[in-house]
Scaffold this motif. Structure first.
Motif, PDB file in Angstrom:
ATOM      1  N   ALA A  46       0.823  -1.206   0.000  1.00 41.59           N
ATOM      2  CA  ALA A  46       0.000   0.000   0.000  1.00 41.59           C
ATOM      3  C   ALA A  46       0.851   1.247   0.000  1.00 41.59           C
ATOM      4  O   ALA A  46       0.474   2.281  -0.537  1.00 41.59           O
ATOM      5  CB  ALA A  46      -0.913  -0.001   1.238  1.00 41.59           C
ATOM      6  N   VAL A  47       2.033   1.135   0.594  1.00 42.12           N
ATOM      7  CA  VAL A  47       2.930   2.291   0.639  1.00 42.12           C
ATOM      8  C   VAL A  47       3.575   2.510  -0.723  1.00 42.12           C
ATOM      9  O   VAL A  47       3.657   3.630  -1.218  1.00 42.12           O
ATOM     10  CB  VAL A  47       4.024   2.065   1.707  1.00 42.12           C
ATOM     11  N   ILE A  90      -6.647  10.638   1.574  1.00 40.07           N
ATOM     12  CA  ILE A  90      -7.471  10.237   0.425  1.00 40.07           C
ATOM     13  C   ILE A  90      -6.581   9.754  -0.721  1.00 40.07           C
ATOM     14  O   ILE A  90      -6.900   8.773  -1.413  1.00 40.07           O
ATOM     15  CB  ILE A  90      -8.380  11.405  -0.006  1.00 40.07           C
ATOM     16  N   ASP A  91      -5.452  10.416  -0.916  1.00 41.42           N
ATOM     17  CA  ASP A  91      -4.515   9.988  -1.954  1.00 41.42           C
ATOM     18  C   ASP A  91      -3.946   8.600  -1.673  1.00 41.42           C
ATOM     19  O   ASP A  91      -3.466   7.922  -2.588  1.00 41.42           O
ATOM     20  CB  ASP A  91      -3.355  10.994  -2.066  1.00 41.42           C
ATOM     21  N   THR A  92      -3.971   8.189  -0.417  1.00 41.86           N
ATOM     22  CA  THR A  92      -3.405   6.895  -0.027  1.00 41.86           C
ATOM     23  C   THR A  92      -4.417   5.758  -0.165  1.00 41.86           C
ATOM     24  O   THR A  92      -4.065   4.589  -0.060  1.00 41.86           O
ATOM     25  CB  THR A  92      -2.891   6.970   1.427  1.00 41.86           C
ATOM     26  N   LEU A  93      -5.683   6.089  -0.403  1.00 39.79           N
ATOM     27  CA  LEU A  93      -6.716   5.063  -0.566  1.00 39.79           C
ATOM     28  C   LEU A  93      -6.413   4.172  -1.767  1.00 39.79           C
ATOM     29  O   LEU A  93      -6.035   4.654  -2.833  1.00 39.79           O
ATOM     30  CB  LEU A  93      -8.084   5.714  -0.765  1.00 39.79           C
ATOM     31  N   ARG A  94      -6.608   2.894  -1.601  1.00 43.22           N
ATOM     32  CA  ARG A  94      -6.451   1.941  -2.689  1.00 43.22           C
ATOM     33  C   ARG A  94      -7.666   2.016  -3.620  1.00 43.22           C
ATOM     34  O   ARG A  94      -8.798   2.239  -3.168  1.00 43.22           O
ATOM     35  CB  ARG A  94      -6.330   0.533  -2.095  1.00 43.22           C
ATOM     36  N   ASP A  95      -7.472   1.849  -4.911  1.00 45.95           N
ATOM     37  CA  ASP A  95      -8.584   1.811  -5.863  1.00 45.95           C
ATOM     38  C   ASP A  95      -9.611   0.771  -5.420  1.00 45.95           C
ATOM     39  O   ASP A  95      -9.260  -0.351  -5.027  1.00 45.95           O
ATOM     40  CB  ASP A  95      -8.090   1.450  -7.272  1.00 45.95           C
ATOM     41  N   GLY A  96     -10.874   1.157  -5.465  1.00 45.12           N
ATOM     42  CA  GLY A  96     -11.953   0.239  -5.112  1.00 45.12           C
ATOM     43  C   GLY A  96     -12.425   0.342  -3.684  1.00 45.12           C
ATOM     44  O   GLY A  96     -13.492  -0.177  -3.343  1.00 45.12           O
ATOM     45  N   VAL A  97     -11.644   1.016  -2.828  1.00 44.82           N
ATOM     46  CA  VAL A  97     -12.061   1.194  -1.438  1.00 44.82           C
ATOM     47  C   VAL A  97     -13.199   2.208  -1.372  1.00 44.82           C
ATOM     48  O   VAL A  97     -13.160   3.256  -2.015  1.00 44.82           O
ATOM     49  CB  VAL A  97     -10.870   1.658  -0.563  1.00 44.82           C
ATOM     50  N   LEU A 228       0.415  16.784  10.726  1.00 45.52           N
ATOM     51  CA  LEU A 228      -0.801  16.028  10.440  1.00 45.52           C
ATOM     52  C   LEU A 228      -0.711  15.215   9.153  1.00 45.52           C
ATOM     53  O   LEU A 228      -1.178  14.080   9.096  1.00 45.52           O
ATOM     54  CB  LEU A 228      -2.005  16.975  10.366  1.00 45.52           C
ATOM     55  N   THR A 229      -0.145  15.792   8.105  1.00 43.11           N
ATOM     56  CA  THR A 229      -0.122  15.100   6.812  1.00 43.11           C
ATOM     57  C   THR A 229       0.630  13.780   6.907  1.00 43.11           C
ATOM     58  O   THR A 229       0.140  12.733   6.448  1.00 43.11           O
ATOM     59  CB  THR A 229       0.497  16.004   5.731  1.00 43.11           C
ATOM     60  N   GLU A 230       1.807  13.802   7.511  1.00 47.46           N
ATOM     61  CA  GLU A 230       2.574  12.573   7.652  1.00 47.46           C
ATOM     62  C   GLU A 230       1.825  11.557   8.505  1.00 47.46           C
ATOM     63  O   GLU A 230       1.768  10.365   8.175  1.00 47.46           O
ATOM     64  CB  GLU A 230       3.939  12.873   8.283  1.00 47.46           C
ATOM     65  N   ASP A 231       1.209  12.025   9.594  1.00 48.33           N
ATOM     66  CA  ASP A 231       0.497  11.121  10.488  1.00 48.33           C
ATOM     67  C   ASP A 231      -0.716  10.502   9.802  1.00 48.33           C
ATOM     68  O   ASP A 231      -0.957   9.296   9.899  1.00 48.33           O
ATOM     69  CB  ASP A 231       0.061  11.876  11.745  1.00 48.33           C
ATOM     70  N   PHE A 232      -1.500  11.317   9.093  1.00 51.50           N
ATOM     71  CA  PHE A 232      -2.691  10.814   8.402  1.00 51.50           C
ATOM     72  C   PHE A 232      -2.311   9.823   7.308  1.00 51.50           C
ATOM     73  O   PHE A 232      -2.993   8.822   7.090  1.00 51.50           O
ATOM     74  CB  PHE A 232      -3.497  11.974   7.814  1.00 51.50           C
ATOM     75  N   THR A 233      -1.221  10.111   6.596  1.00 48.85           N
ATOM     76  CA  THR A 233      -0.775   9.190   5.548  1.00 48.85           C
ATOM     77  C   THR A 233      -0.404   7.839   6.151  1.00 48.85           C
ATOM     78  O   THR A 233      -0.792   6.783   5.630  1.00 48.85           O
ATOM     79  CB  THR A 233       0.434   9.780   4.802  1.00 48.85           C
ATOM     80  N   GLN A 234       0.317   7.857   7.269  1.00 48.27           N
ATOM     81  CA  GLN A 234       0.702   6.600   7.920  1.00 48.27           C
ATOM     82  C   GLN A 234      -0.513   5.844   8.435  1.00 48.27           C
ATOM     83  O   GLN A 234      -0.585   4.612   8.316  1.00 48.27           O
ATOM     84  CB  GLN A 234       1.674   6.896   9.065  1.00 48.27           C
ATOM     85  N   MET A 236      -3.566   5.917   7.194  1.00 45.54           N
ATOM     86  CA  MET A 236      -4.289   5.340   6.073  1.00 45.54           C
ATOM     87  C   MET A 236      -3.520   4.166   5.475  1.00 45.54           C
ATOM     88  O   MET A 236      -4.125   3.162   5.082  1.00 45.54           O
ATOM     89  CB  MET A 236      -4.562   6.394   5.004  1.00 45.54           C
ATOM     90  N   GLU A 237      -2.199   4.267   5.424  1.00 43.05           N
ATOM     91  CA  GLU A 237      -1.401   3.135   4.943  1.00 43.05           C
ATOM     92  C   GLU A 237      -1.638   1.916   5.830  1.00 43.05           C
ATOM     93  O   GLU A 237      -1.773   0.787   5.334  1.00 43.05           O
ATOM     94  CB  GLU A 237       0.081   3.508   4.919  1.00 43.05           C
ATOM     95  N   SER A 238      -1.703   2.136   7.138  1.00 35.03           N
ATOM     96  CA  SER A 238      -1.957   1.039   8.063  1.00 35.03           C
ATOM     97  C   SER A 238      -3.350   0.462   7.837  1.00 35.03           C
ATOM     98  O   SER A 238      -3.532  -0.767   7.819  1.00 35.03           O
ATOM     99  CB  SER A 238      -1.813   1.517   9.506  1.00 35.03           C
ATOM    100  N   ALA A 239      -4.343   1.334   7.650  1.00 32.41           N
ATOM    101  CA  ALA A 239      -5.712   0.871   7.401  1.00 32.41           C
ATOM    102  C   ALA A 239      -5.785   0.052   6.121  1.00 32.41           C
ATOM    103  O   ALA A 239      -6.476  -0.968   6.048  1.00 32.41           O
ATOM    104  CB  ALA A 239      -6.664   2.058   7.333  1.00 32.41           C
ATOM    105  N   MET A 240      -5.062   0.489   5.088  1.00 28.68           N
ATOM    106  CA  MET A 240      -5.062  -0.233   3.819  1.00 28.68           C
ATOM    107  C   MET A 240      -4.343  -1.580   3.941  1.00 28.68           C
ATOM    108  O   MET A 240      -4.484  -2.452   3.084  1.00 28.68           O
ATOM    109  CB  MET A 240      -4.396   0.603   2.725  1.00 28.68           C
ATOM    110  N   GLY A 241      -3.565  -1.745   4.996  1.00 28.81           N
ATOM    111  CA  GLY A 241      -2.851  -3.000   5.210  1.00 28.81           C
ATOM    112  C   GLY A 241      -3.661  -4.050   5.949  1.00 28.81           C
ATOM    113  O   GLY A 241      -3.231  -5.190   6.075  1.00 28.81           O
ATOM    114  N   LYS A 242      -4.854  -3.678   6.457  1.00 27.65           N
ATOM    115  CA  LYS A 242      -5.677  -4.653   7.178  1.00 27.65           C
ATOM    116  C   LYS A 242      -6.332  -5.612   6.185  1.00 27.65           C
ATOM    117  O   LYS A 242      -6.849  -5.193   5.153  1.00 27.65           O
ATOM    118  CB  LYS A 242      -6.749  -3.944   8.003  1.00 27.65           C
ATOM    119  N   GLU A 243      -6.302  -6.906   6.525  1.00 25.60           N
ATOM    120  CA  GLU A 243      -6.815  -7.910   5.599  1.00 25.60           C
ATOM    121  C   GLU A 243      -7.884  -8.824   6.189  1.00 25.60           C
ATOM    122  O   GLU A 243      -8.654  -9.430   5.454  1.00 25.60           O
ATOM    123  CB  GLU A 243      -5.664  -8.772   5.078  1.00 25.60           C
ATOM    124  N   VAL A 244      -7.911  -8.948   7.498  1.00 19.67           N
ATOM    125  CA  VAL A 244      -8.889  -9.812   8.146  1.00 19.67           C
ATOM    126  C   VAL A 244      -9.524  -9.031   9.288  1.00 19.67           C
ATOM    127  O   VAL A 244      -8.824  -8.452  10.111  1.00 19.67           O
ATOM    128  CB  VAL A 244      -8.226 -11.097   8.697  1.00 19.67           C
TER     129      VAL A 244
END
Length: 447
Positions: A46-47, A90-97, A228-234, A236-244
């Motif tokens: 995701a990163v 928002i820029d860190t969101l994966r397509d389809g989310v 804030l920008t760095e924190d929010f990006t991290q 969202m990257e963590s959220a995009m890494g959740k799989e179960v």
């Protein structure tokens, strides 16, 4: 130890660390349970390429809740930082989310896409959402429960496996009663996870950490809006890494045994004892939320029936389970906690290194909270004693990050004995950072 893996998903394992030997008459069994999920392949990807579609990537929905109360304009950098940080997320969101943006004041308003819907992330919707963010302005009060309820309403409409919220506030929840916020948290618990952030120094630490705790997310302070920008990006990257999602720790104990407590102890201390859902006469589930590639440690304490020297018993069965559509559960992994009674005093009095380490970490989190509470109440002797003990523990446990935060609140005279002096003047941001991060722990090296 049993393991489970799914196609394109992480493999789960459970490891138990304990001293299983008890002296004659001994009844208390302590164990550290390490749960690890590996091999999912989402975290990191995701990163590197956040928009890339990956076959097998989980469906997800995210709600971003942005404080737009009047205080966000003082200074103006807070509102500007919030808009920029949310745009970066928002820029860190994966397509389809699926995603939505909520403006929070004394009421909650849909910023994007509106109409009670969720947008599907792609190039067009990400740009539209960022355009909508530019129109955000500050004004009004703060009623966080309304933000959470709107997020829950939007996220619950998505047929997805992962539901996540990100919440930013800069002030106290002054425009609704505490019981209203608690009712909202109770309603949202189990529906979605949520990371909470406080920006600046005018918010209430226990409110923000309480939100994250109830919704199985993280909490932190961003004292300077520029961070804030760095924190929010991290985040969202963590959220995009959740799989179960909806993974539970299931604990079975035999007849006559009593579970005294269950705590998550790494990466943060989190009390889980009161979150038990009964699933049988001697079994209960404890929520752990969503998982990506990560590892967490849990401390179990069980009181077993007395037994004779030479006897042994299964003190607990620890399973990681996930619900299925038909109402059953699938076991992802399993571990066993044992009790063996012995006359060997050297064996029965030895404290397992993992248990000792995390017992100290839990005490460290507690004495920091008690010390800061005493300081605020004007009990300087009590604050000195508690924070001195915290300095001593942080040094002994190798928790250097916490030691650095403590050094901004007290002058350390002797770390080994916990001798300290309270600083006469402490910046609000330093005290709030220590309080917010007091539950963060360091992992113990396992042999």
């Amino acid at each position: 130890m049993a393991n489970f893996s799914k196609p394109n998903g992480p493999r789960f394992s459970v490891e138990v660390y304990q001293n299983e030997y008890l002296p004659e008459g001994g009844r208390e069994v302590n164990a550290i349970v390490t749960v690890t999920a590996t091999g999912g392949g989402t975290v990191g990807s995701a990163v590197a390429a956040p928009h890339m579609y990956r076959p097998g990537a989980p469906d997800a929905a995210v709600a971003l809740m942005v404080d737009c109360s009047g205080s966000m304009d003082y200074p103006a950098a807070k509102m500007r930082g919030a808009r920029e940080a949310t745009a970066a997320a928002i820029d860190t969101l994966r397509d389809g989310v699926r995603f939505a943006v909520i403006a929070g004041t004394h009421v909650a308003k849909e910023v994007y896409p509106g109409g009670g819907a969720l947008a599907v992330a792609d190039t067009r919707t990400r740009e539209e959402a960022k355009q909508a963010l530019r129109k955000l302005s500050a004004g009004g009060g703060t009623a966080i429960g309304t933000w959470l309820r709107l997020a829950d309403s939007l996220l619950s409409r998505a047929d997805v496996s992962i539901r996540h919220g990100i919440l930013l506030t800069d002030g106290r929840n002054e425009h609704e009663a505490p019981e209203d916020l608690k009712a909202a948290l109770d309603s949202c618990a189990g529906s979605f996870t949520c990371d909470a952030r406080g920006v600046g120094t005018d918010w209430e630490v226990k409110e923000v950490t309480g939100i994250a705790s109830a919704l199985l997310g993280s909490a932190d302070i961003v004292a300077d809006p520029q961070g804030l920008t760095e924190d929010f990006t991290q985040m969202m990257e963590s959220a995009m890494g959740k799989e179960v999602a909806d993974v539970a720790l299931r604990l079975w104990t035999p007849l006559g045994a009593e579970l005294r407590f269950v705590k998550q102890v790494a990466p943060t201390v989190e009390e889980l004892t009161d979150r038990r859902t009964m699933v049988g006469p001697r079994a209960g589930d404890y929520p752990t939320g969503s998982w990506g590639d990560e590892s967490r440690d849990y401390h179990l304490c069980i009181e077993v029936p007395n037994a004779e020297v030479g006897q042994e018993m299964l003190a607990a069965r620890v399973s990681l389970v996930i619900p299925q559509a038909d109402g059953s559960v699938q076991t992802l992994s399993q571990g066993l906690v044992r009790a063996v009674w012995t006359e060997d005093m050297a064996a029965s009095t030895s404290i397992n290194p993992q248990v000792a380490h995390y017992t100290g970490q839990a005490e460290l989190a507690q004495v920091i909270q008690h010390g800061l509470d005493a300081r605020k109440a004007g009990d300087l002797d009590g604050a000195t004693a508690k924070l001195g003990r915290a300095v001593q523990l942080a040094g002994a446990l190798g928790n250097s990050d916490t030691a650095k935060l403590l050094a901004k609140v007290v002058d350390v005279v002797d770390e080994a004995t916990g001798t300290v002096r309270l600083k006469a003047k402490v910046a609000d941001s330093d005290e709030m950072t220590l309080e917010t991060r007091s539950t963060k722990t360091v992992r113990v090296k396992k042999s």
